[in-house]
Design a protein around this motif. Structure first.
Motif, PDB file in Angstrom:
ATOM      1  N   GLU A 118     -14.234 -13.399  -2.841  1.00 53.88           N
ATOM      2  CA  GLU A 118     -14.100 -11.998  -3.280  1.00 53.88           C
ATOM      3  C   GLU A 118     -12.625 -11.572  -3.308  1.00 53.88           C
ATOM      4  O   GLU A 118     -11.854 -11.911  -2.403  1.00 53.88           O
ATOM      5  CB  GLU A 118     -14.887 -11.089  -2.321  1.00 53.88           C
ATOM      6  N   LEU A 119     -12.282 -10.816  -4.367  1.00 58.03           N
ATOM      7  CA  LEU A 119     -10.910 -10.314  -4.530  1.00 58.03           C
ATOM      8  C   LEU A 119     -10.950  -8.785  -4.544  1.00 58.03           C
ATOM      9  O   LEU A 119     -11.763  -8.190  -5.238  1.00 58.03           O
ATOM     10  CB  LEU A 119     -10.351 -10.832  -5.865  1.00 58.03           C
ATOM     11  N   VAL A 120     -10.066  -8.167  -3.781  1.00 58.39           N
ATOM     12  CA  VAL A 120      -9.959  -6.697  -3.815  1.00 58.39           C
ATOM     13  C   VAL A 120      -8.563  -6.333  -4.294  1.00 58.39           C
ATOM     14  O   VAL A 120      -7.567  -6.761  -3.705  1.00 58.39           O
ATOM     15  CB  VAL A 120     -10.233  -6.080  -2.425  1.00 58.39           C
ATOM     16  N   GLU A 121      -8.495  -5.558  -5.383  1.00 60.29           N
ATOM     17  CA  GLU A 121      -7.199  -5.113  -5.921  1.00 60.29           C
ATOM     18  C   GLU A 121      -6.982  -3.661  -5.493  1.00 60.29           C
ATOM     19  O   GLU A 121      -7.609  -2.739  -6.011  1.00 60.29           O
ATOM     20  CB  GLU A 121      -7.188  -5.246  -7.444  1.00 60.29           C
ATOM     21  N   LEU A 122      -6.093  -3.502  -4.523  1.00 61.19           N
ATOM     22  CA  LEU A 122      -5.956  -2.192  -3.878  1.00 61.19           C
ATOM     23  C   LEU A 122      -5.453  -1.097  -4.811  1.00 61.19           C
ATOM     24  O   LEU A 122      -5.860   0.051  -4.708  1.00 61.19           O
ATOM     25  CB  LEU A 122      -5.001  -2.316  -2.686  1.00 61.19           C
ATOM     26  N   LEU A 123      -4.546  -1.454  -5.745  1.00 59.98           N
ATOM     27  CA  LEU A 123      -3.964  -0.411  -6.598  1.00 59.98           C
ATOM     28  C   LEU A 123      -4.965   0.140  -7.601  1.00 59.98           C
ATOM     29  O   LEU A 123      -4.718   1.149  -8.241  1.00 59.98           O
ATOM     30  CB  LEU A 123      -2.710  -0.922  -7.322  1.00 59.98           C
ATOM     31  N   ALA A 276       4.797   3.604   1.862  1.00 59.28           N
ATOM     32  CA  ALA A 276       3.958   2.807   0.955  1.00 59.28           C
ATOM     33  C   ALA A 276       3.191   1.754   1.751  1.00 59.28           C
ATOM     34  O   ALA A 276       2.009   1.499   1.491  1.00 59.28           O
ATOM     35  CB  ALA A 276       4.825   2.156  -0.120  1.00 59.28           C
ATOM     36  N   GLY A 277       3.855   1.162   2.747  1.00 58.07           N
ATOM     37  CA  GLY A 277       3.203   0.179   3.607  1.00 58.07           C
ATOM     38  C   GLY A 277       2.109   0.818   4.447  1.00 58.07           C
ATOM     39  O   GLY A 277       1.024   0.250   4.618  1.00 58.07           O
ATOM     40  N   GLN A 278       2.380   2.025   4.938  1.00 56.13           N
ATOM     41  CA  GLN A 278       1.369   2.714   5.759  1.00 56.13           C
ATOM     42  C   GLN A 278       0.142   3.082   4.929  1.00 56.13           C
ATOM     43  O   GLN A 278      -0.983   3.036   5.420  1.00 56.13           O
ATOM     44  CB  GLN A 278       1.980   3.969   6.398  1.00 56.13           C
ATOM     45  N   ILE A 279       0.363   3.420   3.660  1.00 53.33           N
ATOM     46  CA  ILE A 279      -0.770   3.729   2.760  1.00 53.33           C
ATOM     47  C   ILE A 279      -1.664   2.488   2.637  1.00 53.33           C
ATOM     48  O   ILE A 279      -2.884   2.549   2.758  1.00 53.33           O
ATOM     49  CB  ILE A 279      -0.248   4.175   1.372  1.00 53.33           C
ATOM     50  N   LEU A 280      -1.015   1.335   2.413  1.00 55.75           N
ATOM     51  CA  LEU A 280      -1.784   0.089   2.273  1.00 55.75           C
ATOM     52  C   LEU A 280      -2.469  -0.263   3.591  1.00 55.75           C
ATOM     53  O   LEU A 280      -3.630  -0.670   3.616  1.00 55.75           O
ATOM     54  CB  LEU A 280      -0.851  -1.056   1.864  1.00 55.75           C
ATOM     55  N   ALA A 281      -1.735  -0.083   4.708  1.00 58.95           N
ATOM     56  CA  ALA A 281      -2.266  -0.459   6.022  1.00 58.95           C
ATOM     57  C   ALA A 281      -3.532   0.338   6.335  1.00 58.95           C
ATOM     58  O   ALA A 281      -4.528  -0.214   6.808  1.00 58.95           O
ATOM     59  CB  ALA A 281      -1.200  -0.225   7.091  1.00 58.95           C
ATOM     60  N   LYS A 282      -3.486   1.631   6.049  1.00 61.07           N
ATOM     61  CA  LYS A 282      -4.623   2.503   6.369  1.00 61.07           C
ATOM     62  C   LYS A 282      -5.870   2.039   5.609  1.00 61.07           C
ATOM     63  O   LYS A 282      -6.942   1.876   6.183  1.00 61.07           O
ATOM     64  CB  LYS A 282      -4.247   3.938   5.958  1.00 61.07           C
ATOM     65  N   THR A 283      -5.700   1.774   4.318  1.00 59.60           N
ATOM     66  CA  THR A 283      -6.853   1.382   3.500  1.00 59.60           C
ATOM     67  C   THR A 283      -7.318  -0.029   3.862  1.00 59.60           C
ATOM     68  O   THR A 283      -8.513  -0.281   4.015  1.00 59.60           O
ATOM     69  CB  THR A 283      -6.488   1.458   2.005  1.00 59.60           C
TER      70      THR A 283
END
Ligand code: NAP
Length: 300
Positions: A118-123, A276-283
């Motif tokens: 499975e692949l998840v594309e966060l953007l 930007a890193g914190q946004i990714l980390a949270k999700t």
């Protein structure tokens, strides 16, 4: 918490450090691949090479924002060696391992689908795109201020597109006192723009709208600022194209007419890598925890 979950990282930039920090705080087992030159030593994370032996235990594999290039190479600012993700690596991942990245090129998609990983594309996620619009808009304002000799307040500002980035861009310009017009194609968007106190126009009317523009902020990832449209603009106008490469502007023609036009990709990582890193980390931490719960339910 991510106790008992093995998260492997391959490469990345400053944003990834926030994600690594978050995974360690949540008690995941963290393996770092391609971080040889990383100075701040994360206690609780182990640096390893890119081998099957390392990947075979991972429950989640986290790649940088641009997962791989067209040949499988993964960028890492923390490593001078080349990192290439190949079929043999993907073949040794556990079947329940999920691969996370910002956006995937066909190479990565094909590699993973061949092994049914499975692949998840966060953007692509709405929540990430909306949070990311915050540093994007701040970066856009910075570039607009740096590249012009007028204030945004009182300016004739045009925003093209009313999606996750366009809406935030238009709202902030409006709040700064710009005279904001927004070009969109859906009637509900035109209604919302009006409700927000700005001037809507249908994108098909763009040629008539740009004749007195000071700033044009494009978020539409298609050629909308064509030579015909740019020909109607005053020479003092400034175009900031925020849409993904190649943007929506005929840059060749803009240059020929002497109109300043900039393509500005990846602003969150440039102007606010920590946020930007914190946004990714949270999700990411939430998605990995959910992935583990759903796996537990399937097995239970
Ligand atoms: P989005 O939510 O999908 O919004 C895109 C907008 O463009 C929508 O309003 C859409 O209208 C409109 N649109 C698309 N094709 C169109 C066309 N042919 N004619 C007229 N309107 C059209 O996307 P987003 O998250 O706002 O991102 C917008 C772009 O910015 C993307 O390319 C994204 O990769 C990029 N981006 C760049 C940065 C940066 O740092 N520069 C940061 C974030 C995102 P409909 O709703 O009618 O389809």
């Amino acid at each position: 918490m991510l106790t008992g979950i093995h998260v492997a990282f391959i490469g990345g930039d400053a944003r990834q450090l926030e994600v690594i920090k978050c995974c360690i705080q949540l008690d995941a087992t963290v393996t770092l691949i391609g971080f040889d030159n990383l100075e701040s030593n994360f206690t609780g994370a182990t640096k390893k090479p890119l081998t099957c032996d390392v990947l075979k235990d991972a429950d989640a594999l986290i790649l940088p924002i641009v997962g791989t290039d067209d040949n499988g190479f993964v960028e890492s600012i923390f490593c001078s060696k080349q990192l290439q993700l190949k079929q043999e690596h993907v073949a040794c991942l556990k079947k329940h391992c999920v691969v996370y990245t910002g956006m995937a090129k066909p190479y990565l998609r094909n590699l993973l689908s061949a092994e049914q990983i499975e692949l998840v594309e966060l953007l692509e996620r709405d929540d990430v795109a909306i949070y990311n619009s915050i540093p994007t808009v701040e970066g856009a304002l910075m570039l607009a201020i740096q590249n012009t000799d007028i204030t945004i307040h009182g300016s004739q500002s045009i925003v093209l597109g009313f999606g996750r980035t366009g809406l935030s861009m238009a709202r902030v310009l409006h709040a700064l006192g710009a005279r904001v017009r927004v070009g969109a194609r859906r009637q509900e968007h035109l209604a919302r723009i009006y409700e927000m106190g700005m001037t809507p126009f249908h994108i098909s009317d763009i040629r008539n709208q740009v004749t007195n523009a000071d700033f044009v902020f494009n978020t539409i990832p298609s050629l909308v600022l064509t030579a015909e449209v740019i020909a109607q603009m005053p020479q003092t106008a400034f175009i900031l194209d925020l849409a993904s490469k190649p943007g929506g502007t005929d840059f060749r023609y803009a240059e020929k007419r002497g109109i300043k036009a900039l393509l500005a990709p990846g602003l969150p990582g440039i102007v606010a890598p920590k946020t930007a890193g914190q946004i990714l980390a949270k999700t990411l931490s939430r998605l990995i925890a959910e992935q583990t719960i759903s796996r537990g339910n399937q097995h239970g």
